[in-house]
Design a protein around this motif. Structure first.
Motif, PDB file in Angstrom:
ATOM      1  N   GLY A  83      -8.019  -6.683  14.492  1.00  0.00           N
ATOM      2  CA  GLY A  83      -7.521  -6.584  13.125  1.00  0.00           C
ATOM      3  C   GLY A  83      -7.166  -7.917  12.524  1.00  0.00           C
ATOM      4  O   GLY A  83      -7.488  -8.976  13.064  1.00  0.00           O
ATOM      5  N   SER A  87      -5.776  -5.542   7.314  1.00  0.00           N
ATOM      6  CA  SER A  87      -5.825  -4.175   7.849  1.00  0.00           C
ATOM      7  C   SER A  87      -4.445  -3.750   8.331  1.00  0.00           C
ATOM      8  O   SER A  87      -4.015  -2.609   8.127  1.00  0.00           O
ATOM      9  CB  SER A  87      -6.856  -4.073   8.980  1.00  0.00           C
ATOM     10  OG  SER A  87      -6.619  -5.045   9.979  1.00  0.00           O
ATOM     11  N   VAL A  90      -2.198  -2.470   5.592  1.00  0.00           N
ATOM     12  CA  VAL A  90      -2.511  -1.087   5.196  1.00  0.00           C
ATOM     13  C   VAL A  90      -1.986  -0.116   6.252  1.00  0.00           C
ATOM     14  O   VAL A  90      -1.277   0.842   5.949  1.00  0.00           O
ATOM     15  CB  VAL A  90      -4.031  -0.904   4.989  1.00  0.00           C
ATOM     16  CG1 VAL A  90      -4.390   0.572   4.826  1.00  0.00           C
ATOM     17  CG2 VAL A  90      -4.490  -1.707   3.776  1.00  0.00           C
ATOM     18  N   HIS A  91      -2.333  -0.376   7.515  1.00  0.00           N
ATOM     19  CA  HIS A  91      -1.936   0.546   8.588  1.00  0.00           C
ATOM     20  C   HIS A  91      -0.413   0.697   8.676  1.00  0.00           C
ATOM     21  O   HIS A  91       0.105   1.796   8.853  1.00  0.00           O
ATOM     22  CB  HIS A  91      -2.473   0.050   9.935  1.00  0.00           C
ATOM     23  CG  HIS A  91      -3.967   0.079  10.021  1.00  0.00           C
ATOM     24  ND1 HIS A  91      -4.684  -0.729  10.869  1.00  0.00           N
ATOM     25  CD2 HIS A  91      -4.889   0.818   9.346  1.00  0.00           C
ATOM     26  CE1 HIS A  91      -5.979  -0.489  10.723  1.00  0.00           C
ATOM     27  NE2 HIS A  91      -6.124   0.439   9.805  1.00  0.00           N
ATOM     28  N   SER A 128     -10.948  -6.660   4.433  1.00  0.00           N
ATOM     29  CA  SER A 128     -10.465  -5.881   5.570  1.00  0.00           C
ATOM     30  C   SER A 128      -9.455  -4.840   5.115  1.00  0.00           C
ATOM     31  O   SER A 128      -9.452  -3.685   5.573  1.00  0.00           O
ATOM     32  CB  SER A 128      -9.849  -6.849   6.586  1.00  0.00           C
ATOM     33  OG  SER A 128      -9.057  -6.171   7.514  1.00  0.00           O
ATOM     34  N   MET A 129      -8.602  -5.250   4.197  1.00  0.00           N
ATOM     35  CA  MET A 129      -7.625  -4.342   3.606  1.00  0.00           C
ATOM     36  C   MET A 129      -8.331  -3.176   2.901  1.00  0.00           C
ATOM     37  O   MET A 129      -7.937  -2.010   3.041  1.00  0.00           O
ATOM     38  CB  MET A 129      -6.856  -5.177   2.588  1.00  0.00           C
ATOM     39  CG  MET A 129      -5.606  -4.581   2.098  1.00  0.00           C
ATOM     40  SD  MET A 129      -4.677  -5.897   1.249  1.00  0.00           S
ATOM     41  CE  MET A 129      -3.065  -5.148   1.399  1.00  0.00           C
ATOM     42  N   ALA A 132      -9.726  -0.777   5.467  1.00  0.00           N
ATOM     43  CA  ALA A 132      -8.666   0.012   6.103  1.00  0.00           C
ATOM     44  C   ALA A 132      -8.153   1.087   5.153  1.00  0.00           C
ATOM     45  O   ALA A 132      -7.872   2.221   5.561  1.00  0.00           O
ATOM     46  CB  ALA A 132      -7.524  -0.904   6.545  1.00  0.00           C
ATOM     47  N   ASP A 135     -10.781   3.856   4.916  1.00  0.00           N
ATOM     48  CA  ASP A 135     -10.766   4.689   6.122  1.00  0.00           C
ATOM     49  C   ASP A 135      -9.550   5.617   6.165  1.00  0.00           C
ATOM     50  O   ASP A 135      -9.624   6.717   6.699  1.00  0.00           O
ATOM     51  CB  ASP A 135     -10.771   3.809   7.381  1.00  0.00           C
ATOM     52  CG  ASP A 135     -12.089   3.060   7.554  1.00  0.00           C
ATOM     53  OD1 ASP A 135     -13.067   3.413   6.852  1.00  0.00           O
ATOM     54  OD2 ASP A 135     -12.141   2.122   8.374  1.00  0.00           O
ATOM     55  N   SER A 213      -3.995  -1.526  16.243  1.00  0.00           N
ATOM     56  CA  SER A 213      -3.737  -1.305  14.813  1.00  0.00           C
ATOM     57  C   SER A 213      -4.657  -0.220  14.244  1.00  0.00           C
ATOM     58  O   SER A 213      -5.881  -0.337  14.296  1.00  0.00           O
ATOM     59  CB  SER A 213      -3.937  -2.635  14.062  1.00  0.00           C
ATOM     60  OG  SER A 213      -3.646  -2.475  12.690  1.00  0.00           O
TER      61      SER A 213
END
Lengths: 353, 353
Positions: A83, A87, A90-91, A128-129, A132, A135, A213
């Motif tokens: 990660g 990401s 967000v997670h 990447s954000m 994430a 998803d 993550s």
């Protein structure tokens, strides 16, 4: 814009010809508007963000409660196996929402950028954000960007806030653990913290450890559906690890906990890395695991639902809630003994999230 | 805990015996829990924050739209005449919510603390935040704290996010300005930016200028009530000042604007300070002013309502929307001429919010 004057910065200094963040990107003028359009909207675009206002107007959700959460992310390094700060940002907030049983809906994202940050790094983080968020089924609906002078931040800090909605009738809270309840852990511990520590050069070891993550809202939806009213609370053991989270919950509910050491899964390479550093994995951060406290009647259905989800395959009961007004968390060892799991006062792993 | 090793920090170094933020305050352990209880909950306490969870469960509001906004605050210095980073962090997000016509309800607050920050400064900031939230009628319902090592931040950064709800049927948005609409400004410009600049020692002048930092939601409620459907949009001219905000709105709506220079109020001491620094007040940040675009039929009622509110006493029509697909904002001078109000690309006043 190339910047030949980079000195004393924590940012990579290798390439002087790449585009970097400058103070003008934070000044409220056209450079900022261009950055927002070219970097943030290009990756995160959705109808709400595209409105281009300083706030997003959203449909009012239907459900039991509106849930709100926020987390700041200052992790170092920005990129790590499994990660990056994008990401993770967000997670982290999706998971804080999900721990209430809520369905996460909307995120805000606020960036504090250090002058000199390579724009390529920022783009990679924002993309990447966006991945994430996609998803996890949430939209980044509004944001903000500030730039501070070189040496007054460390590359990029991101704060996300989130809003979600719980199903009608579901109330999970850290004060609901009662003697007799089962304590369930969704999988192996210590992966995130050790993946990040392994990346920090001065520690001098390399491993194959990847951060765990992940967005837990899908797993949580399955758990809520399976165990419903039996579910008392959930919490993700991030900073401070399993030990801090169990101690927090014990204190909040005014109960004790007895934990079975052998039931806690730690990957071999994580355990090895912890040994090198003199750390106990129960104090190491996770970013894709959760603890659930559940009434005894709900345990079988909960474990079955978790085991059927990719992020809960290793779920197991790791202990039980007991009566103890002093809120002690005791680890039961294979030899029949018990030791107090301390709530660390001090710093083990700085800048881990 | 006293810390005798402070070197090279941007923090005040005068008193080595006062309590300061340490890395342990961010580690997820007991020191962090104590800080959260003693500093944050003590000042900000409300039933949602007191739940002690990583998220707040709130009643679902009734109204037209759920509105969400976020802002990061990196202002330097932390304290300035008329406010500090704490009150500013509340006002900024309350105002972003209010600009949609929403009633602000809940805030989240995320703190990034630099190791070495005096705890007394943090307490003062959090107490100021609590006072600003109380005055604005919003609750800080959830939060987060991170600590970074000395030299990796600058005292404290705060990111707030907020949630509010609009009245049914009200839709304000930056793309709704149409030729013929009036442009209303709520009061004098440049106060905040010049108050902060005057505090920065190296500028070498002292004035009596105070920041206009204030929560505008009360004024907005009066405006919505008075002008209702005639109101097209509102926006607060913060970073980049009046010039940036007018240019943003012109671009977003695909219209031009003609502004009457003489209608813009600038306090004498603000004008003097701007002259010393070679700044035009139209580029200087405000934190307690707003621009409204309103259909001609709504102008009288809107001005009457604004004039009756303490924060709108100097409200006046400063210009009108005209057809111009190139989105030009033209300042009409007393001499009958016109000059383009540029949308600055570059940096005028860094770290102003």
């Amino acid at each position: 814009m190339s910047d030949p004057s980079i000195t004393g910065s924590s940012l990579s200094k290798g390439d002087r010809d790449i585009d970097r963040v400058t103070m003008t990107h934070g000044a409220g003028g056209r450079a900022m508007a261009d950055l927002i359009r070219d970097v943030f909207h290009a990756a995160l675009g959705n109808p709400w963000l595209d409105q281009g206002n300083d706030q997003a107007a959203l449909p009012i959700p239907e459900g039991g409660s509106l849930v709100m959460s926020t987390d700041g992310f200052v992790i170092s390094p920005l990129f790590f196996p499994g990660g990056d700060i994008g990401s993770l940002a967000v997670h982290g907030t999706v998971n804080d929402l999900a721990m209430s049983g809520a369905r996460p809906l909307y995120l805000s994202a606020s960036f504090i950028l250090e002058e000199g940050l390579p724009l390529a790094d920022l783009r990679r983080i924002v993309q990447s954000m966006a991945g994430a968020a996609r998803d996890a089924g949430v939209a980044v609906v509004t944001g903000d960007t500030k730039v501070v002078d070189r040496g007054k931040a460390d590359g990029v800090f991101i704060t996300t806030a989130g809003v979600g909605v719980t199903p009608v009738g579901l109330t999970l809270s850290g004060d609901r653990a009662r003697p007799g309840d089962g304590i369930v852990l969704s999988g192996s511990i210590g992966d995130h913290g050790m993946a990040v520590m392994a990346q920090r050069e001065h520690l001098g070891f390399e491993t194959t450890i990847r951060s765990d993550s992940a967005a837990l809202n899908g797993l949580v939806a399955a758990m809520v559906s399976a165990a419903g009213p039996h579910l008392k609370l959930m919490r993700d053991p991030t900073r401070g690890g399993l030990a801090a989270t169990l101690n927090e919950l014990a204190r909040q509910s005014g109960v004790g906990m007895r934990i079975d050491e052998q039931a806690i899964v730690v990957k071999a390479e994580v355990r090895a890395a912890c040994e090198i550093l003199g750390l106990d994995p129960i104090h190491v951060a996770n970013e894709g695991k959760l603890i659930a406290v559940v009434a005894p009647d709900g345990v079988p259905a909960l474990l079955a639902a978790m085991g059927a989800h990719p992020l809960g395959r290793e779920a197991s009961v790791i202990g039980r809630v007991v009566a103890d007004p002093d809120g002690r968390v005791i680890m039961e060892t294979p030899f029949g003994g018990g030791r107090l799991i301390p709530w660390m006062a001090g710093e083990q792993l700085p800048r881990i999230c």
